[in-house]
Design a protein around this motif. Structure first.
Motif, mmCIF file in Angstrom:
data_model
loop_
_atom_site.group_PDB
_atom_site.id
_atom_site.type_symbol
_atom_site.label_atom_id
_atom_site.label_comp_id
_atom_site.label_asym_id
_atom_site.label_seq_id
_atom_site.Cartn_x
_atom_site.Cartn_y
_atom_site.Cartn_z
ATOM 1 N N THR A 140 -4.759 -0.490 14.412
ATOM 2 C CA THR A 140 -5.454 -0.654 13.969
ATOM 3 C C THR A 140 -6.093 0.789 13.734
ATOM 4 O O THR A 140 -3.803 1.426 13.425
ATOM 5 C CB THR A 140 -6.600 -0.298 15.283
ATOM 6 N N PHE A 141 -6.774 1.822 13.196
ATOM 7 C CA PHE A 141 -6.255 3.186 12.306
ATOM 8 C C PHE A 141 -7.148 4.051 13.064
ATOM 9 O O PHE A 141 -7.999 3.656 13.123
ATOM 10 C CB PHE A 141 -6.973 2.879 10.734
ATOM 11 N N SER B 157 0.389 -1.209 0.259
ATOM 12 C CA SER B 157 -0.136 -0.364 -0.149
ATOM 13 C C SER B 157 0.982 1.534 -0.242
ATOM 14 O O SER B 157 2.155 1.084 1.007
ATOM 15 C CB SER B 157 -0.799 0.150 0.824
ATOM 16 N N PRO B 158 0.362 2.586 -0.922
ATOM 17 C CA PRO B 158 1.248 3.917 -0.631
ATOM 18 C C PRO B 158 0.905 4.567 0.190
ATOM 19 O O PRO B 158 1.644 5.536 0.249
ATOM 20 C CB PRO B 158 1.197 3.974 -2.431
ATOM 21 N N SER B 159 0.257 4.440 1.345
ATOM 22 C CA SER B 159 -0.314 5.151 2.487
ATOM 23 C C SER B 159 0.710 5.439 3.446
ATOM 24 O O SER B 159 1.050 4.056 4.109
ATOM 25 C CB SER B 159 -1.421 4.691 2.732
ATOM 26 N N VAL B 160 0.669 5.994 3.752
ATOM 27 C CA VAL B 160 2.108 6.141 5.434
ATOM 28 C C VAL B 160 1.380 7.111 6.098
ATOM 29 O O VAL B 160 0.981 7.436 5.983
ATOM 30 C CB VAL B 160 3.183 7.991 4.596
ATOM 31 N N TYR B 161 1.602 6.166 7.266
ATOM 32 C CA TYR B 161 1.279 5.819 8.808
ATOM 33 C C TYR B 161 1.995 7.029 9.764
ATOM 34 O O TYR B 161 3.597 6.536 9.945
ATOM 35 C CB TYR B 161 0.545 5.104 9.201
ATOM 36 N N GLY C 155 -0.883 2.642 21.173
ATOM 37 C CA GLY C 155 -1.564 1.486 21.260
ATOM 38 C C GLY C 155 -1.726 0.642 20.170
ATOM 39 O O GLY C 155 -2.541 -0.093 19.244
ATOM 40 N N GLY C 156 -0.600 1.709 19.154
ATOM 41 C CA GLY C 156 -0.734 0.893 18.152
ATOM 42 C C GLY C 156 -1.964 1.043 16.999
ATOM 43 O O GLY C 156 -2.204 0.464 15.863
ATOM 44 N N VAL C 157 -1.238 2.138 17.043
ATOM 45 C CA VAL C 157 -3.140 3.077 15.868
ATOM 46 C C VAL C 157 -2.169 4.159 15.374
ATOM 47 O O VAL C 157 -1.200 4.611 15.583
ATOM 48 C CB VAL C 157 -4.013 4.103 17.227
#
Length: 313
Positions: A286-287, A241-245, A250-252
């Motif tokens: 999670t997102f 996926s190209p999305s950068v986060y 908590g791993g969000v």
């Protein structure tokens, strides 16, 4: 004298007698507008009118007893009254008042002045000999001292909560032997695996302090969730996926809205600070909401908000 009140409606060219509104001597007057006004006087006299002076009523203030009041001054919503061993102050145009008593002194405040910014000055004498000028200042309360709770590690026998643990290896164990795997032992007694060294080094600087445990102890610890990236330290993306986060507690994961936002958050080398996450670990995260503005995410404060792995689960 004797509570006499006179008024003018032409700037002082002519005066008319209204009459006596008190038995005390009146010493100061202030009108906020054509209807609302106050007068002050001896023996605690503080009278208010809401009908241009047609009728007056005593204003009751905690701390105002029979002290002589000498002057009243105002600017905007701030009204201040000076008196013997006493200063009165309102910051809402006379709706509520506070009294500052100087009963343990011999201060007699004769006059007050209020600046446009609300700064207040009171002038008077001490013991009728020395001149004194006081300035009103808001007392700034120091922030409360927050003492973090002492976390006592839970002893599980061969290791305690907060320890990094691994199984003791037998002679000749290869690099892929399960004994090489490192886990974090959490407060609930579960062991949490690190997916790879990249994740590990966002939490720890080296491999020092790892506790070696028996195979039976390791197998007695339930396997918990995998360890996720330390919040604030890295940007991440999934391999397909190209999305950068950015990462939160908590791993969000929160998608970065644009290259400009990424550059402002992590500097001009932002595109070299992105770690790839295998799609196999998609379920570890999670997102949350997208970061469209720089003000919506702070890497430094986010990183500082989670100082140990227990706080991230």
């Amino acid at each position: 004298n004797a509570g006499e009140l006179v008024s003018t409606e032409d700037g002082g060219a002519h005066w008319s007698r209204i009459g006596s509104i008190s038995v005390e001597q009146l010493q100061g007057v202030y009108f906020k507008d054509a209807q609302n006004g106050w007068v002050v006087g001896t023996k605690g006299t503080l009278l208010k009118t809401t009908n241009s002076g047609s009728s007056w009523s005593q204003v009751a203030i905690s701390g105002l007893l029979s002290q002589d009041l000498h002057a009243i001054s105002a600017n905007g919503d701030v009204i201040v009254v000076s008196g013997k061993n006493l200063l009165l102050r309102s910051e809402d145009a006379g709706v509520t008042w506070t009294a500052k008593s100087f009963e343990d002194t011999t201060l007699n405040f004769q006059d007050v002045a209020v600046d446009t910014d609300g700064t207040t000055w009171a002038a008077g004498t001490k013991d009728d000999v020395w001149s004194k000028i006081y300035k009103f200042e808001v007392a700034v309360e120091p922030p409360p001292v927050v003492i973090p709770p002492v976390v006592v590690p839970t002893d599980f026998g061969e290791a305690s909560s907060g320890d990094l643990i691994k199984t003791k290896c037998t002679t000749g164990a290869g690099v892929n032997d399960p004994c090489k795997a490192i886990y974090f032992l959490s407060e609930d007694g579960k062991r949490h695996a690190f997916p790879n060294e990249k994740v590990y080094f966002t939490w720890y600087l080296n491999f020092n302090g790892i506790v070696e445990v028996s195979a039976s102890f390791m197998s007695s610890r339930t396997l918990g969730k995998n360890v996720t990236y330390h919040p604030g330290t890295k940007m991440v993306k999934f391999q397909t996926s190209p999305s950068v986060y950015v990462v939160e507690k908590g791993g969000v994961l929160r998608a970065i809205g644009s290259e400009q936002v990424a550059a402002e958050l992590y500097g001009p080398t932002w595109n070299k600070q992105i770690d790839d996450i295998s799609d196999a670990f998609f379920g570890n995260y999670t997102f949350g909401a997208k970061v469209s503005l720089v003000s919506e995410y702070n890497p430094q404060s986010t990183e500082a908000s989670v100082d140990n792995l227990n706080a991230n689960f």
